[in-house]
Scaffold this motif. Sequence first.
Motif, PDB file in Angstrom:
ATOM      1  N   VAL A  55      49.457  49.405  67.305  1.00 45.93           N
ATOM      2  CA  VAL A  55      49.070  48.492  68.585  1.00 45.93           C
ATOM      3  C   VAL A  55      49.569  47.050  69.115  1.00 45.93           C
ATOM      4  CG1 VAL A  55      46.765  46.817  68.772  1.00 45.93           C
ATOM      5  CG2 VAL A  55      46.410  49.573  67.202  1.00 45.93           C
ATOM      6  N   VAL A  56      50.187  46.505  68.239  1.00 42.04           N
ATOM      7  CA  VAL A  56      50.929  45.437  68.745  1.00 42.04           C
ATOM      8  C   VAL A  56      51.794  45.528  69.522  1.00 42.04           C
ATOM      9  CG1 VAL A  56      52.849  44.185  67.866  1.00 42.04           C
ATOM     10  CG2 VAL A  56      50.540  44.111  66.250  1.00 42.04           C
ATOM     11  N   PRO A  57      53.201  46.019  69.285  1.00 36.62           N
ATOM     12  CA  PRO A  57      54.009  46.543  71.229  1.00 36.62           C
ATOM     13  C   PRO A  57      53.318  47.696  71.867  1.00 36.62           C
ATOM     14  CG  PRO A  57      53.629  48.626  68.936  1.00 36.62           C
ATOM     15  CD  PRO A  57      53.512  47.758  68.083  1.00 36.62           C
ATOM     16  N   ARG A  58      51.629  47.778  71.675  1.00 37.02           N
ATOM     17  CA  ARG A  58      50.435  48.358  72.856  1.00 37.02           C
ATOM     18  C   ARG A  58      50.590  47.021  73.859  1.00 37.02           C
ATOM     19  NH1 ARG A  58      49.635  53.931  73.277  1.00 37.02           N
ATOM     20  NH2 ARG A  58      50.347  54.988  72.143  1.00 37.02           N
ATOM     21  N   ILE A  59      50.478  46.001  73.041  1.00 38.68           N
ATOM     22  CA  ILE A  59      49.767  44.238  73.538  1.00 38.68           C
ATOM     23  C   ILE A  59      51.000  43.923  74.188  1.00 38.68           C
ATOM     24  CG2 ILE A  59      48.644  42.480  72.881  1.00 38.68           C
ATOM     25  CD1 ILE A  59      47.383  43.260  70.333  1.00 38.68           C
ATOM     26  N   VAL A  60      52.097  44.156  73.985  1.00 37.73           N
ATOM     27  CA  VAL A  60      53.143  43.655  74.575  1.00 37.73           C
ATOM     28  C   VAL A  60      53.518  44.412  75.127  1.00 37.73           C
ATOM     29  CG1 VAL A  60      55.238  42.679  74.176  1.00 37.73           C
ATOM     30  CG2 VAL A  60      54.066  42.358  72.286  1.00 37.73           C
ATOM     31  N   ILE A 211      40.666  53.085  46.943  1.00 39.09           N
ATOM     32  CA  ILE A 211      41.438  51.203  46.997  1.00 39.09           C
ATOM     33  C   ILE A 211      42.348  51.455  48.164  1.00 39.09           C
ATOM     34  CG2 ILE A 211      40.628  50.338  44.968  1.00 39.09           C
ATOM     35  CD1 ILE A 211      43.919  49.878  44.294  1.00 39.09           C
ATOM     36  N   MET A 212      42.579  50.552  48.528  1.00 40.06           N
ATOM     37  CA  MET A 212      44.183  50.244  49.610  1.00 40.06           C
ATOM     38  C   MET A 212      45.272  49.065  50.055  1.00 40.06           C
ATOM     39  SD  MET A 212      44.417  51.803  53.637  1.00 40.06           S
ATOM     40  CE  MET A 212      46.272  52.023  54.388  1.00 40.06           C
ATOM     41  N   PHE A 213      45.871  49.134  50.001  1.00 37.24           N
ATOM     42  CA  PHE A 213      46.965  47.936  50.200  1.00 37.24           C
ATOM     43  C   PHE A 213      47.334  48.148  51.456  1.00 37.24           C
ATOM     44  CE2 PHE A 213      46.979  47.300  45.716  1.00 37.24           C
ATOM     45  CZ  PHE A 213      47.214  45.941  45.541  1.00 37.24           C
ATOM     46  N   ASP A 214      46.731  47.525  52.477  1.00 35.23           N
ATOM     47  CA  ASP A 214      46.951  47.840  54.407  1.00 35.23           C
ATOM     48  C   ASP A 214      47.023  46.351  54.796  1.00 35.23           C
ATOM     49  OD1 ASP A 214      46.591  48.719  56.518  1.00 35.23           O
ATOM     50  OD2 ASP A 214      44.907  48.709  56.995  1.00 35.23           O
ATOM     51  N   ASN A 215      47.959  46.609  55.792  1.00 38.38           N
ATOM     52  CA  ASN A 215      48.425  45.316  56.348  1.00 38.38           C
ATOM     53  C   ASN A 215      47.567  44.545  57.055  1.00 38.38           C
ATOM     54  OD1 ASN A 215      48.293  46.725  59.525  1.00 38.38           O
ATOM     55  ND2 ASN A 215      49.962  47.558  58.056  1.00 38.38           N
ATOM     56  N   LEU A 216      46.132  43.913  56.995  1.00 37.10           N
ATOM     57  CA  LEU A 216      44.786  43.356  57.391  1.00 37.10           C
ATOM     58  C   LEU A 216      45.393  42.605  58.799  1.00 37.10           C
ATOM     59  CD1 LEU A 216      42.504  42.423  56.330  1.00 37.10           C
ATOM     60  CD2 LEU A 216      43.132  40.167  56.983  1.00 37.10           C
ATOM     61  N   GLY A 217      45.019  44.713  59.958  1.00 36.09           N
ATOM     62  CA  GLY A 217      45.213  44.274  61.108  1.00 36.09           C
ATOM     63  C   GLY A 217      43.778  45.322  61.063  1.00 36.09           C
ATOM     64  N   VAL A 218      44.093  46.386  61.494  1.00 34.28           N
ATOM     65  CA  VAL A 218      42.715  47.860  62.127  1.00 34.28           C
ATOM     66  C   VAL A 218      42.143  47.382  61.082  1.00 34.28           C
ATOM     67  CG1 VAL A 218      42.351  50.337  62.710  1.00 34.28           C
ATOM     68  CG2 VAL A 218      44.327  49.210  63.661  1.00 34.28           C
ATOM     69  N   SER A 219      41.886  47.760  59.388  1.00 34.60           N
ATOM     70  CA  SER A 219      40.908  47.971  58.000  1.00 34.60           C
ATOM     71  C   SER A 219      40.042  46.367  58.959  1.00 34.60           C
ATOM     72  CB  SER A 219      41.603  47.507  57.181  1.00 34.60           C
ATOM     73  OG  SER A 219      42.680  46.274  57.120  1.00 34.60           O
ATOM     74  N   LEU A 220      40.258  45.502  59.417  1.00 28.69           N
ATOM     75  CA  LEU A 220      39.696  43.976  58.951  1.00 28.69           C
ATOM     76  C   LEU A 220      38.062  44.535  60.054  1.00 28.69           C
ATOM     77  CD1 LEU A 220      39.083  40.976  58.215  1.00 28.69           C
ATOM     78  CD2 LEU A 220      40.113  39.717  60.046  1.00 28.69           C
ATOM     79  N   GLU A 289      45.982  34.405  76.979  1.00 30.08           N
ATOM     80  CA  GLU A 289      45.154  35.811  77.352  1.00 30.08           C
ATOM     81  C   GLU A 289      45.719  37.585  76.114  1.00 30.08           C
ATOM     82  OE1 GLU A 289      47.369  38.733  80.795  1.00 30.08           O
ATOM     83  OE2 GLU A 289      47.883  37.497  80.822  1.00 30.08           O
ATOM     84  N   LEU A 290      46.710  36.941  75.800  1.00 27.42           N
ATOM     85  CA  LEU A 290      47.037  37.823  74.551  1.00 27.42           C
ATOM     86  C   LEU A 290      46.448  37.558  73.208  1.00 27.42           C
ATOM     87  CD1 LEU A 290      50.376  39.785  75.290  1.00 27.42           C
ATOM     88  CD2 LEU A 290      48.201  40.327  75.864  1.00 27.42           C
ATOM     89  N   ALA A 291      46.061  36.280  73.038  1.00 22.22           N
ATOM     90  CA  ALA A 291      45.830  35.269  71.728  1.00 22.22           C
ATOM     91  C   ALA A 291      44.773  35.962  71.460  1.00 22.22           C
ATOM     92  CB  ALA A 291      45.916  33.915  72.007  1.00 22.22           C
ATOM     93  N   PRO A 292      43.826  36.385  71.322  1.00 21.22           N
ATOM     94  CA  PRO A 292      42.187  36.968  71.119  1.00 21.22           C
ATOM     95  C   PRO A 292      42.928  38.455  71.173  1.00 21.22           C
ATOM     96  CG  PRO A 292      41.945  36.201  73.584  1.00 21.22           C
ATOM     97  CD  PRO A 292      43.336  35.844  73.285  1.00 21.22           C
ATOM     98  N   ARG A 293      43.833  39.404  71.238  1.00 24.85           N
ATOM     99  CA  ARG A 293      43.930  40.269  71.062  1.00 24.85           C
ATOM    100  C   ARG A 293      44.803  40.405  69.207  1.00 24.85           C
ATOM    101  NH1 ARG A 293      46.098  44.320  75.554  1.00 24.85           N
ATOM    102  NH2 ARG A 293      45.331  45.827  74.014  1.00 24.85           N
ATOM    103  N   PHE A 294      46.018  39.578  69.269  1.00 29.22           N
ATOM    104  CA  PHE A 294      46.693  39.332  67.897  1.00 29.22           C
ATOM    105  C   PHE A 294      45.400  38.493  67.428  1.00 29.22           C
ATOM    106  CE2 PHE A 294      49.835  38.722  71.006  1.00 29.22           C
ATOM    107  CZ  PHE A 294      50.653  40.151  70.381  1.00 29.22           C
ATOM    108  N   ALA A 295      44.659  37.980  67.124  1.00 37.35           N
ATOM    109  CA  ALA A 295      43.627  37.227  66.643  1.00 37.35           C
ATOM    110  C   ALA A 295      42.596  39.048  65.495  1.00 37.35           C
ATOM    111  CB  ALA A 295      42.640  35.941  66.872  1.00 37.35           C
ATOM    112  N   THR A 296      42.343  39.777  66.647  1.00 35.96           N
ATOM    113  CA  THR A 296      41.766  40.469  65.995  1.00 35.96           C
ATOM    114  C   THR A 296      42.297  41.540  64.950  1.00 35.96           C
ATOM    115  OG1 THR A 296      42.298  42.155  67.488  1.00 35.96           O
ATOM    116  CG2 THR A 296      40.633  40.660  67.926  1.00 35.96           C
ATOM    117  N   LEU A 297      43.505  41.772  64.806  1.00 33.92           N
ATOM    118  CA  LEU A 297      44.310  42.246  63.793  1.00 33.92           C
ATOM    119  C   LEU A 297      45.413  41.134  62.396  1.00 33.92           C
ATOM    120  CD1 LEU A 297      47.348  44.146  66.643  1.00 33.92           C
ATOM    121  CD2 LEU A 297      45.368  44.835  65.488  1.00 33.92           C
TER     122      LEU A 297
END
Length: 332
Positions: A55-60, A211-220, A289-297
């Motif tokens: 998702v991150v590289p798609r935003i950029v 359980i899962m250890f995940d970066n808190l992006g999509v899982s949030l 304009e991109l800040a909210p999209r990063f915030a959701t991740l």
Amino acid sequence: MIGWRGRVGSTMIRRGLIAIATLIAVLAAPAGAQDYPTRAVKIIVPFPAGGSADVVPRIVGEWLSRKWGQPVVIENRPGAAGNIGAELVYKAEPDGYTLLSAPPPPLVINQNLYPKLGFDPAKFEPIIVMAQVPNALIVNPNTVNASSAPELIEYLRNNSDKIVCATQGNGTTSHLTSEMFQMIAGVQFQHVPYTGTAPALNDLVAGSVEIMFDNLGVSLALVNGDKLRLIAVASRKRMASLPNVPTFAETLPGFESEAFYSVVAPPKTPAAIVNKINADINEALRQSELAPRFATLSAETVGGTPKETADYMRAEVERWNKVIKAANVKLQ
């Protein structure tokens, strides 16, 4: 015998030719960067679609496509903890038209886990770290009776033979964070590596793993939808966006783990091209304009120069190598 006029004339001609060649070289280098890109740019993501690494590289990439007036194509090439996609980019033409966007494994972790790689991570041309996302521990609330780190540690000590932990794959920060947690908390569970975030989350929601250890992006989003429970985050301090969620360090002092999302180019990519991409991605990261999209991740943008990126990655190689050795992590 050549007279002094002949010698002077020859010298002047040579100097003139050297000056012309130098001028051509000076003009040619920045011109290439100024014109770049003149066609589609492909960004290889060495993990499946759906996770933060995708998702991150798609935003950029979407923003870069508008700025450059050229397509920026995200292509997922998962496998072998990111090694397959990384090797593909490593062997690509160093012209700026094939780039790698990757989290830590193929750039700062795998060289300390795999006996042999088809590429040398240190020879990639570092461009930029786009963002960082803290790792977190999430559980299926229907199968795990715990709501905090202390409760989960106690639960694991009493049910270690019943708990299966999903991770994004062998050698990922998800995997290494789980190993660090077991080591520091003095608990054990079974590790099941997946090929990325999305398939692991699917099984976690379904109850196939606990359980899962995940970066808190999509899982949030799944946590907010009450399908998963967030136990703690591995950031240094509580996140401003999640002030009520404790850090691991509040229970396990010194416990910290964040995933980064970077862009690198094949070895020997010209500095002018690297600097051009770096400047444009830095500009993208500053767009409101991109800040909210990063915030959701739950992503914090980073940016910086290629040199700062190189220094950061060298430090990450050392940091994760210490975890690998201390926890005696072996590939399964």
